[in-house]
Design a protein around this motif. Structure first.
Motif, short mmCIF file in Angstrom:
data_model
loop_
_atom_site.label_atom_id
_atom_site.label_comp_id
_atom_site.label_asym_id
_atom_site.label_seq_id
_atom_site.Cartn_x
_atom_site.Cartn_y
_atom_site.Cartn_z
N GLY A 111 0.82 -1.21 0.00
CA GLY A 111 0.00 0.00 0.00
C GLY A 111 0.85 1.26 0.00
O GLY A 111 0.42 2.32 0.47
N ALA A 112 2.05 1.18 -0.53
CA ALA A 112 2.97 2.32 -0.55
C ALA A 112 2.43 3.42 -1.46
O ALA A 112 1.86 3.16 -2.51
N GLU A 113 2.61 4.66 -1.00
CA GLU A 113 2.09 5.80 -1.76
C GLU A 113 3.15 6.85 -2.06
O GLU A 113 2.98 7.64 -2.98
N SER A 114 4.20 6.91 -1.26
CA SER A 114 5.20 7.96 -1.46
C SER A 114 6.60 7.41 -1.15
O SER A 114 6.75 6.26 -0.76
N MET A 115 7.58 8.29 -1.30
CA MET A 115 8.97 7.91 -1.03
C MET A 115 9.17 7.50 0.43
O MET A 115 10.11 6.78 0.74
N LYS A 116 8.29 7.94 1.31
CA LYS A 116 8.40 7.57 2.72
C LYS A 116 8.25 6.06 2.90
O LYS A 116 8.73 5.49 3.88
N ASP A 117 7.54 5.43 1.96
CA ASP A 117 7.27 3.99 2.05
C ASP A 117 8.31 3.14 1.30
O ASP A 117 8.13 1.94 1.15
N MET A 118 9.39 3.77 0.86
CA MET A 118 10.39 3.05 0.07
C MET A 118 10.98 1.86 0.84
O MET A 118 11.19 0.79 0.26
N GLY A 119 11.23 2.03 2.11
CA GLY A 119 11.79 0.94 2.92
C GLY A 119 10.89 -0.27 2.95
O GLY A 119 11.36 -1.41 2.87
N LYS A 120 9.58 -0.05 3.07
CA LYS A 120 8.62 -1.16 3.07
C LYS A 120 8.69 -1.93 1.75
O LYS A 120 8.72 -3.16 1.73
N VAL A 121 8.70 -1.17 0.66
CA VAL A 121 8.71 -1.78 -0.66
C VAL A 121 10.01 -2.55 -0.88
O VAL A 121 9.99 -3.70 -1.33
N MET A 122 11.13 -1.93 -0.55
CA MET A 122 12.43 -2.59 -0.72
C MET A 122 12.51 -3.86 0.12
O MET A 122 13.09 -4.86 -0.30
N GLY A 123 11.91 -3.82 1.31
CA GLY A 123 11.90 -4.99 2.19
C GLY A 123 11.17 -6.17 1.59
O GLY A 123 11.51 -7.33 1.84
N VAL A 124 10.17 -5.89 0.78
CA VAL A 124 9.40 -6.96 0.12
C VAL A 124 10.11 -7.41 -1.16
O VAL A 124 10.16 -8.60 -1.47
N VAL A 125 10.67 -6.46 -1.90
CA VAL A 125 11.26 -6.76 -3.20
C VAL A 125 12.60 -7.50 -3.09
O VAL A 125 12.82 -8.48 -3.80
N MET A 126 13.48 -7.04 -2.24
CA MET A 126 14.85 -7.56 -2.22
C MET A 126 14.95 -9.08 -1.99
O MET A 126 15.74 -9.74 -2.66
N PRO A 127 14.17 -9.66 -1.07
CA PRO A 127 14.28 -11.12 -0.93
C PRO A 127 13.88 -11.87 -2.21
O PRO A 127 14.40 -12.94 -2.49
N GLN A 128 12.98 -11.29 -3.00
CA GLN A 128 12.52 -11.93 -4.23
C GLN A 128 13.57 -11.87 -5.34
O GLN A 128 13.62 -12.75 -6.19
N VAL A 129 14.38 -10.82 -5.34
CA VAL A 129 15.33 -10.62 -6.43
C VAL A 129 16.78 -10.86 -6.02
O VAL A 129 17.69 -10.65 -6.81
#
Length: 147
Positions: A111-129
């Motif tokens: 549910g990320a909306e802005s740059m403030k949520d970048m850490g959340k997104v990276m936390g989900v993406v990095m294990p996958q890639v």
């Protein structure tokens, strides 16, 4: 066949072919994997092997950039050769489109909306890639998607 077995076989092949440049790189990779194994105290999983290989690849890529900036033609060719050898052991890399798809899915999940949520997104993406995509590419893709 484990990565160490593959490295040992390739080391023998390079020795027989008297390919000193490849032999040197394979030995460095083997040492890095062995050191990681010793540090962790167990045989490496596929993810841990990918992490070690990614780290070695990144170091060589950074060295290549430094040599190019300094105009060191003699070292640029060596660094390119080392990169090509390390690439043989890395898992197949994801394309930009595949990374974008993973990032888009992660943004929807968090549910990320802005740059403030970048850490959340990276936390989900990095294990996958992990080991399958360059962290810099992932970072830039997430930034572009959140702006």
């Amino acid at each position: 066949m484990s990565l160490l077995d593959q490295l040992n076989n390739d080391m023998k092949t390079a020795m027989k072919a008297k390919d000193k440049a490849t032999l040197s790189v394979v030995r460095m990779l083997k040492a890095a994997v062995t050191n990681e194994q010793i540090n962790l105290g167990h045989d490496l999983t596929a993810d841990e092997e990918a992490t070690v290989l990614s780290r070695e690849y990144k170091q060589r890529k950074e060295s290549l950039a430094e040599f190019e900036n300094a105009g060191r033609e003699d070292l640029i060719e060596q660094a390119k050769h080392e990169l090509s050898v390390v690439e043989k052991y890395l898992p197949e890399q994801l394309s930009e489109a595949e990374v974008k798809a993973i990032v888009t899915k992660a943004i929807e999940q968090t549910g990320a909306e802005s740059m403030k949520d970048m850490g959340k997104v990276m936390g989900v993406v990095m294990p996958q890639v992990k080991g399958k995509a360059d962290g810099k590419l992932v970072n830039e893709t997430v930034k572009a998607a959140l702006q």
